[in-house]
Design an enzyme around this catalytic site. Sequence first.
Site, PDB file in Angstrom:
ATOM      1  N   CYS A   1      17.142   6.120  -3.816  1.00  0.00           N
ATOM      2  CA  CYS A   1      16.820   6.993  -4.950  1.00  0.00           C
ATOM      3  C   CYS A   1      17.796   8.169  -5.077  1.00  0.00           C
ATOM      4  CB  CYS A   1      15.379   7.466  -4.892  1.00  0.00           C
ATOM      5  SG  CYS A   1      14.881   8.290  -3.366  1.00  0.00           S
TER       6      CYS A   1
ATOM      7  N   SER B   1       0.817  -1.213   0.000  1.00  0.00           N
ATOM      8  CA  SER B   1       0.000   0.000   0.000  1.00  0.00           C
ATOM      9  C   SER B   1       0.852   1.263   0.000  1.00  0.00           C
ATOM     10  CB  SER B   1      -0.960   0.012   1.194  1.00  0.00           C
ATOM     11  OG  SER B   1      -0.228   0.025   2.392  1.00  0.00           O
ATOM     12  N   GLY B   2       2.148   1.109   0.138  1.00  0.00           N
ATOM     13  CA  GLY B   2       3.040   2.266   0.031  1.00  0.00           C
ATOM     14  C   GLY B   2       3.298   2.624  -1.422  1.00  0.00           C
ATOM     15  N   TYR B   3       4.053   3.688  -1.629  1.00  0.00           N
ATOM     16  CA  TYR B   3       4.294   4.138  -2.993  1.00  0.00           C
ATOM     17  C   TYR B   3       5.287   3.238  -3.727  1.00  0.00           C
ATOM     18  CZ  TYR B   3       1.746   8.403  -1.814  1.00  0.00           C
ATOM     19  OH  TYR B   3       0.781   9.317  -1.448  1.00  0.00           O
ATOM     20  N   ALA B   4       6.308   2.740  -3.029  1.00  0.00           N
ATOM     21  CA  ALA B   4       7.292   1.877  -3.695  1.00  0.00           C
ATOM     22  C   ALA B   4       6.644   0.556  -4.090  1.00  0.00           C
ATOM     23  CB  ALA B   4       8.488   1.643  -2.772  1.00  0.00           C
TER      24      ALA B   4
ATOM     25  N   ASN C   1      11.907   9.158  -8.895  1.00  0.00           N
ATOM     26  CA  ASN C   1      12.376   8.456  -7.695  1.00  0.00           C
ATOM     27  C   ASN C   1      11.657   7.134  -7.459  1.00  0.00           C
ATOM     28  OD1 ASN C   1      10.221  10.470  -7.111  1.00  0.00           O
ATOM     29  ND2 ASN C   1      10.172   9.414  -5.141  1.00  0.00           N
TER      30      ASN C   1
END
Lengths: 346, 346, 346, 346
Positions: free
Chosen positions: D149, D12-15, D313
């Site tokens: 990043c 559920s995180g961006y990565a 990123n």
Amino acid sequence: MTRLKVAIVGGSGYAGGEFLRLALAHPMLEVTQVTSERNAGSPVTFVHPNLRSRSTLKFKKLADLEPCDVLILALPHGNAAKRLAQFEGLAGTIIDLSADFRIKDPERYKKYYDEDHPAPDKLGEWVYGNPELHREELRGATRIACAGCFATTVILALYPLLKLGVPLPKDIIATGLVGSSAAGASASDSSHHPEREGSLRVYKATGHRHHAEVEQELPGNFPIHLSAISTPRIRGILTTASLFIPDGYSERDVWGAYREVYAEEPFIRIVKVRQGIHRYPDPKLLDGTNFCDIGFEADQDSGRVVVMSAIDNLVKGTAGHALQSLNIAQGWDEALGLEFMGLHPA
Amino acid sequence: MTRLKVAIVGGSGYAGGEFLRLALAHPMLEVTQVTSERNAGSPVTFVHPNLRSRSTLKFKKLADLEPCDVLILALPHGNAAKRLAQFEGLAGTIIDLSADFRIKDPERYKKYYDEDHPAPDKLGEWVYGNPELHREELRGATRIACAGCFATTVILALYPLLKLGVPLPKDIIATGLVGSSAAGASASDSSHHPEREGSLRVYKATGHRHHAEVEQELPGNFPIHLSAISTPRIRGILTTASLFIPDGYSERDVWGAYREVYAEEPFIRIVKVRQGIHRYPDPKLLDGTNFCDIGFEADQDSGRVVVMSAIDNLVKGTAGHALQSLNIAQGWDEALGLEFMGLHPA
Amino acid sequence: MTRLKVAIVGGSGYAGGEFLRLALAHPMLEVTQVTSERNAGSPVTFVHPNLRSRSTLKFKKLADLEPCDVLILALPHGNAAKRLAQFEGLAGTIIDLSADFRIKDPERYKKYYDEDHPAPDKLGEWVYGNPELHREELRGATRIACAGCFATTVILALYPLLKLGVPLPKDIIATGLVGSSAAGASASDSSHHPEREGSLRVYKATGHRHHAEVEQELPGNFPIHLSAISTPRIRGILTTASLFIPDGYSERDVWGAYREVYAEEPFIRIVKVRQGIHRYPDPKLLDGTNFCDIGFEADQDSGRVVVMSAIDNLVKGTAGHALQSLNIAQGWDEALGLEFMGLHPA
Amino acid sequence: MTRLKVAIVGGSGYAGGEFLRLALAHPMLEVTQVTSERNAGSPVTFVHPNLRSRSTLKFKKLADLEPCDVLILALPHGNAAKRLAQFEGLAGTIIDLSADFRIKDPERYKKYYDEDHPAPDKLGEWVYGNPELHREELRGATRIACAGCFATTVILALYPLLKLGVPLPKDIIATGLVGSSAAGASASDSSHHPEREGSLRVYKATGHRHHAEVEQELPGNFPIHLSAISTPRIRGILTTASLFIPDGYSERDVWGAYREVYAEEPFIRIVKVRQGIHRYPDPKLLDGTNFCDIGFEADQDSGRVVVMSAIDNLVKGTAGHALQSLNIAQGWDEALGLEFMGLHPA
């Protein structure tokens, strides 16, 4: 001349912070207390860094408030009404920035806020803090319920036509484009920068609570429908309202109505220019100012008129509107402390 | 399999550049020519730096165009119609991204574009490039007039209810919030960053030309009114349309209509979620995609339904819509080359 | 008290427009003339819509200028010097916002501006308009060359250490992050909203002309290197400068140096807070204000100190700096007309 | 061909969400499981609305994970190392997107992460997931520690000169301008839209943890100093590094070094154009792509070279870099699933 001592309750939010900013530069006011439960003990500049070198005040707890001349209540909805007795013991003049005392009719309040009003017998004491509609009642007022920001754009956009009794034959549709500061200073999933920035998100398609204020304040009985959309701006509301004028009524007549009703208003500007890139109201030009810019365009074929109104939601939509009301209540120059003309470009 | 040779005329603009991007990744297309009078001789990456390492094409002049299979016309309004004979000599299939061949009726064209159509006898040969409404006509088509971007949001938002003959008792008000790329690639005072960024500017309150497409394409005879507002986004349109459903018709019925009409559509998604921060369509989620997201909310008391539709104006609003149409015309998988699902967050 | 009559030459640009805004609210100034060749005859509000209801001035042509007390020159580089005789005939006090009279040494001017200075014998008459470094020279001055905006951030960031003679053993690298208004009011390909918005673009990696001012103004002889990057902001510069302190010198000593040199400065704030989200200077907080916020952080291991300075490029970077200088020159309160404290949030 | 079954832990995180997006479109991968403790039971589209119509997966709890072929760990720092045994029991190939296994030397780890590494004996098993530096080691690898990043921008910017042993006589200063998504998907005061939007905020002036990776990965022993600044972008990093070349070494030699080392790299583009508005790397052009664009400019007088590198990123900085590494490890085409070329404008 002695300055009035002002206390701001709930001063770490955006509405309270904005009133603080305006009051610090106001020649008749002296802010002596600012409360924040979360930040008690910290300098106000910890939360409002724009005030660095301008204020050495520290937040205190609400429980530590001492008597003063003017109390500004900038609390979440419901708190002002529930603690009214406490606040009335502290100051002769109270200005509430929340929705608690805006609605005169407890039934209407219940319909829109889903609960019985905590102090219905007090509602009659409060003046709705919209100087354009209630200037006379505001003179000498000691209880002012500051108007809602989106409601203000709708009310000021439509007031002249309705006040003059122009019969509007069809439903009015008003859509507000609203900046992120209107949702307050508390972080949330929807305000998380990666989610919010660049977003155009309908957050209230129907059932907006400010409908209660619009119904109450605008003269006559007419069908109106509101929607609200969040935009990438931080401050500002642009509202467009589509209405229909009767046969025989022209754009020139609309002009006349706005001129007649708003001619003497210090903070309303009719913006309608034929050429250039600044032809109509744009909240981009209004950050920090107390102006409500109003424009309109008529389609002669269909009789539709699009009325546009723009404000800074934290100034003309909240703290500036409140200060303008206070200036009137105290008999001061109505524009005192509200002279900032805004930046271009910005 | 042999790829079709594509030439893009007016490839330094945003519409042409977007078709170029899509075509470069399309397995059945080979872009062999791109024209730009201003940039002839320069690599396409000089103007479209996203294509670095993906294309070594150089712009050529229109006069140097050689025959090909598919001609994509991405010229300013009026140019395609005036030079049609020249273009017809170059390719069997022509897709025009401008407004020149969208309107079937020369009278309606004249009313909205203020001049006689340069080639009225040719209008009947063109299919309006909206796959959701004209899929069958597009099969095998060799003249496709790509639908307008704002018109597409309005048409797709309203089509199901009108197709199913739901009687809408009142006027429809549709407001489009439009990104800056819709105004094209030429710098102007109004697109100057300090003036445009952060702006919410009504640029077409009444009299939008896309009204002509909406009138032509939507079934039935009903009053509709359009307004367009520029927003700080670069890509994207969010349109909200307020309409009124008849007594006895509920939000559940609206759901049914959209499901029935759009059930099989590969690029239309009904977005209506009860919770969370992504409850309704938002153009922020659609950059680079060919989706049109549609949502709605009904106010049972007033019968008002707010329909929302969102697209990327350069993809589903222009180049993607065109490519989807070409895929259908050629009998290919309709989604070929349009698989990009969009970014989150972005 | 009689106000000084001010004429602004080149008043349709952003620098001239900002001086106009400040001067309209200044109790000792009266703006009587504003020139713009392009907009002669139009009200100033046509270009600067923030001034609506605050000014009824119209632009006139330069050729129509009449004598006044103070002439503000806001012309493109090179124009002030070439027409100096004309301007000297019009007013006793001249403030030039361009680069024309900033550099004292004609050789240095030629090196950075690639041409011989048009009036080298006049250079000695002009005071470099940076109050923090030249307050005494500014008193009574009648020729003020307003400092460059990026140069100001670099100079104010480094001045205390260099003034106190702290030996900096390594090269200094200073990088400025600059808003789009710094490039002026003329639309161009690079300022076109779809191209500029969201961009982080190194526009001057090496060879920035403001190096000339930095060399001239900062005491001592030390190697410094500048780069400038455009950002999505409209106003504002954030400069970070990496320098190295000698052995035995600590962050506490840096604190001491800044305190000693800037203790009495009305528009410099040292911003260095341990906690919260506003720990260091941020141009976001400075729109419309004359502050230069300065912060720093030392890495004790390497001896590197990162100094940060932030301004509004149109105020402390141009028009505000100029007005502060004029206030000093006239013997007025230095902060007159520069009281705006900035908005939060915004 | 059988697709590898992929599970994403912390999806559920961006990565994790970005790897999910890429994997859904990858011809050799099948995502079968995605975990989120907070959102278990919800469809992945509740959090990642871009995946609507593209995935019907639901989040599950970590405790419910079943064996698979490839495990993608996208957990907050520290979690992967502490639960390594559990993860090793689930899949033969593990890719960790956190910092847990990037640093080979436990001492260095402790210095930068302020604690003993939880599994120091395992550090040797992991390959640092940077294909440009470790392509050979990545072939067949089953433990890949995805590079950081900001570290990636610094390492790729400087690698050619250091690999070729160019002696750099002075300290290197590298400054990263970073988008808000780099701070993750959790709302906080600093990510609150009214506070973050438009901000230029130095959040790590000194002491950035990615220094550990830069030290480890770049050949030679040289002084380098990092700073990181948050910008209004959502995605993207632009890093500028100032270094000094030795006497006799010219910009042409720099060109040669980059060409020699990066000539065959599929995702590195040298961006250095003399004219136009896209002369140097800009993260604005890279959203969604796996490119690292690199440019440079030398000042012959001082010997300073400004190297610029830009990435998305979340792609080249995280999920794309990881997928490129996986492609290499599996012996697939290195660019598989990473073909998206980015949008213009956007």
